[in-house]
Design an enzyme around this catalytic site. Structure first.
Site, PDB file in Angstrom:
ATOM      1  CD  GLU A  89      -9.872  -9.976   9.707  1.00 27.17           C
ATOM      2  OE1 GLU A  89     -10.558  -9.268   9.764  1.00 27.17           O
ATOM      3  OE2 GLU A  89      -8.775 -10.314   9.291  1.00 27.17           O
ATOM      4  CG  PHE A 114      -2.105  -1.205   1.047  1.00 27.40           C
ATOM      5  CD1 PHE A 114      -1.929  -2.106   1.761  1.00 27.40           C
ATOM      6  CD2 PHE A 114      -3.169  -0.865   0.193  1.00 27.40           C
ATOM      7  CE1 PHE A 114      -3.043  -3.127   1.781  1.00 27.40           C
ATOM      8  CE2 PHE A 114      -4.162  -1.648   0.176  1.00 27.40           C
ATOM      9  CZ  PHE A 114      -3.890  -2.804   0.936  1.00 27.40           C
ATOM     10  N   GLY A 115       1.992   1.282   0.785  1.00 31.28           N
ATOM     11  CA  GLY A 115       2.815   2.467   0.834  1.00 31.28           C
ATOM     12  C   GLY A 115       3.372   2.645  -0.255  1.00 31.28           C
TER      13      GLY A 115
END
Lengths: 414, 414
Positions: free
Chosen positions: A170, A13-14
């Protein structure tokens, strides 16, 4: 004056946000990653539990940057940084020169001083990890069915998850759901609903970063799915599929590790100050002190805001990447720096099974279906390109209505 | 009387059709396969060239048979048949007893007396094969981009395909298309359109099973895509990526093998008469002579119709499987045998790139877009469940409009 180069290490993402922010800058951008794709990690556990396929959550980095003429994408593994010479070195010996360097290499898992457990327990960080876990989970049920022996089957379908942060919660929740719901009619010699899922957490609560009521809600949701939740329990030993924890010995078909996050060794590369978890300490502008023109963003960086480090979340990395890209561009063009970086909280969420979730956004606390919908929306928006969103939406909708596991492929028994 | 058992080895088109035809029979059905899924092989080349993902063309066999109470699915590798004891033996030593046995194990590739070429050239038969090829193809372009050296890049992106039957033609065509169209904008240091694709065929025509005009059309379509077609050329040697053929030495980044099909060793298991390619010779009712209650269907069988063996095509296997299932059921129930098996020709097709194809259906000959549409329709109808059809349709449409390669993932350089 020769055209200058921004080297970005890591296509998460970065890194991707930084590359895109430099699209119109008069500079060459070189993006290096160990794989050829950008991976949507928040949904990786769905690949591991056979709900989604790899291509649903990953896109080739070249595809994402094909329209950006100043961006070159390279597939390589950076192993060192020579800050004096302003060069990054790859595993194959190649050296790539930079004028600016952005480290966005993310985090890895640590085993609390037991590195040998890396052979015993599986982590969930990359697509290969997810596919290994998927093979182990599906293979466990296949072996159980082949054996037809209830005692053997029980041992094979006992799954241990260590660490009750969002990933562990999760994963444990969806494995339990898979066993009790999805696979229920698929076997004849064994009863897959008899599978055991045990979630160990050293701390007093699951989802320790959430508020107490949300923790309690998540715990209850897990237990209703059939997960055996053991808080205040440290794992003492893992060996050959046998887990020793809280005074109990458990023979497991698979052990999944999602405790103990540690940053990748970028701080060591730079000889810079590291936080307790190994992350590189950076200033308010994401710059690393003591080296020229080097920035660190996302999970590999320790960025303090209001006295505490920002969490290792996707929106943090994305916002920092975008900001640093704009900063570099402003400096290149002789313009003033952008407004100082300020993280905008998109909220923190965790999902437990098909319709339970918890979410915190600013002062809002959500549970249940509302939180799940918020989670879905945020994740769909974070997904990086339209095709992924459409495909993931189709697969989710299908899985929802059919309670199915769409991507349950196994090419050989692991 | 104890309930009897039909054992089916192989979860391809033939095996699955037979299992389904026995849905309402008063018998236990045990389906054994080396993998856990049913694979839609006609589209496997699209996984190998990164247009589709594995889950788009494969579905877990358990999922397909979950609604059939009398069907048990086992993941195992059959290595022998004891026809006297009426037992199949698996690699792990397990023995599974049968009252009727249906062998539907399909075909494999042969290397014309050069078994060592199996280490040099990649075949396309399973999902693992497709993913290996995909990694090799994508990895070749990645290595070329990293090297930045034109001579090295040219060698890396030279791809050799051996065998110009439908699989070879489809694969060669899409690799050329991938290099010239899809990847064109994705690289900065190399020009992917300079990749070479060379297709060797020992016979005088590509698609030798088709008519001469269709062969000529296919050859022209391949050449327009940039494939170097070398008919009447046998491969003499393959070693370390160097291919020697027609007096020429070619250094290749990948060598793909799609010549020389041979059936899996079922004939050897049974000690039964084998055809020249190793297939088990069967009678008009698909039964194997000399052993009791054993049938062979699909590519593993040699079934003569009008004096020639039926081709190794999906619709053949599917029709035979369905017929044998109904035959066994009729015999169980004391009813007369069904009408003798008669193969209904669904046509033969091959596709070359995005919009070229050739098709023969009865007396009809089609080329171009019409053939491509016919091919698409038949394949979509053959796809075994609705979800696959929807997903494949979305992915195809997306790929068509964006000329993209949707599933281009690489986790490490192979």
């Amino acid at each position: 004056m020769a055209r200058r180069t921004v080297v970005i290490v890591g296509a998460g993402f970065g890194g991707l946000a930084a590359a895109k922010a430099l699209k119109h800058a008069n500079v060459d951008v070189v993006l290096i990653d160990r794989t050829n794709h950008h991976l949507f990690q928040p949904l990786l556990y769905q690949v591991a539990t056979a709900a989604l396929s790899p291509a649903d959550i990953a896109t080739a980095s070249r595809t994402l940057l094909r329209g950006q003429a100043n961006a070159t994408v390279l597939m390589g593994e950076v192993v060192a940084v020579d800050a004096a010479a302003k060069v990054v070195r790859c595993a194959d010996g190649k050296a790539i020169a930079y004028d600016w360097l952005i480290l966005a290499t993310g985090a890895a898992y640590s085993f609390f001083g037991h590195p040998e457990w890396a052979q015993e327990a599986q982590v969930l960080k990359t697509l290969d990890d997810a596919l290994d876990i998927r093979a182990r989970l599906l293979g466990a049920f296949e072996r159980a069915e082949l054996s037809g022996d209830p005692a053997e089957a029980r041992k094979l379908t006992t799954f241990v998850v260590v660490g009750a942060g969002p990933t562990g919660v999760e994963t444990a929740g969806t494995i339990a759901e898979m066993a009790r719901m999805t696979l229920r009619r698929d076997f004849r010699r064994i009863d897959p609903t008899q599978a055991r899922v045990i979630l160990f957490e050293a701390g007093p609560r699951v989802l320790g970063a959430f508020t107490e009521p949300l923790s309690a809600y998540a715990k209850k949701a897990l237990e209703e799915l059939g997960v055996d939740v053991r808080t205040d329990t440290m794992v003492e030993q893992i060996s050959d599929g046998v887990v020793q924890a809280g005074g109990e010995i458990i023979e497991a078909g698979a052990v999944l590790w999602s405790a103990g996050v540690a940053a990748r060794p970028a701080a060591a590369w730079l000889g810079a100050e590291a936080a307790r978890n190994g992350a590189v300490v950076v200033g308010p502008d994401c710059a690393v002190a003591g080296v020229e023109n080097v920035f660190a963003i996302g999970d590999v960086a320790s960025y303090a805001m209001n006295g505490a480090p920002l969490p290792g979340l996707a929106p943090v990395a994305k916002q920092q990447g975008d900001w640093v890209g704009r900063l570099i561009r402003a400096r290149l063009e002789g313009r003033p720096d952008p407004v100082p970086f300020r993280y905008k909280d998109w909220g923190t969420m965790a999902v437990i099974g098909r319709s339970r979730a918890v979410a915190m956004l600013g002062g809002l606390r959500m549970t249940g279906l509302l939180a799940w919908l918020a989670w879905s929306m945020v994740h769909l928006m974070l997904l990086i390109d339209f095709r992924s969103r459409l495909i993931v939406y189709v697969n989710w909708t299908w899985a929802w209505f059919t309670k199915g596991r769409g991507a349950r492929l196994l090419t050989r028994l692991p």
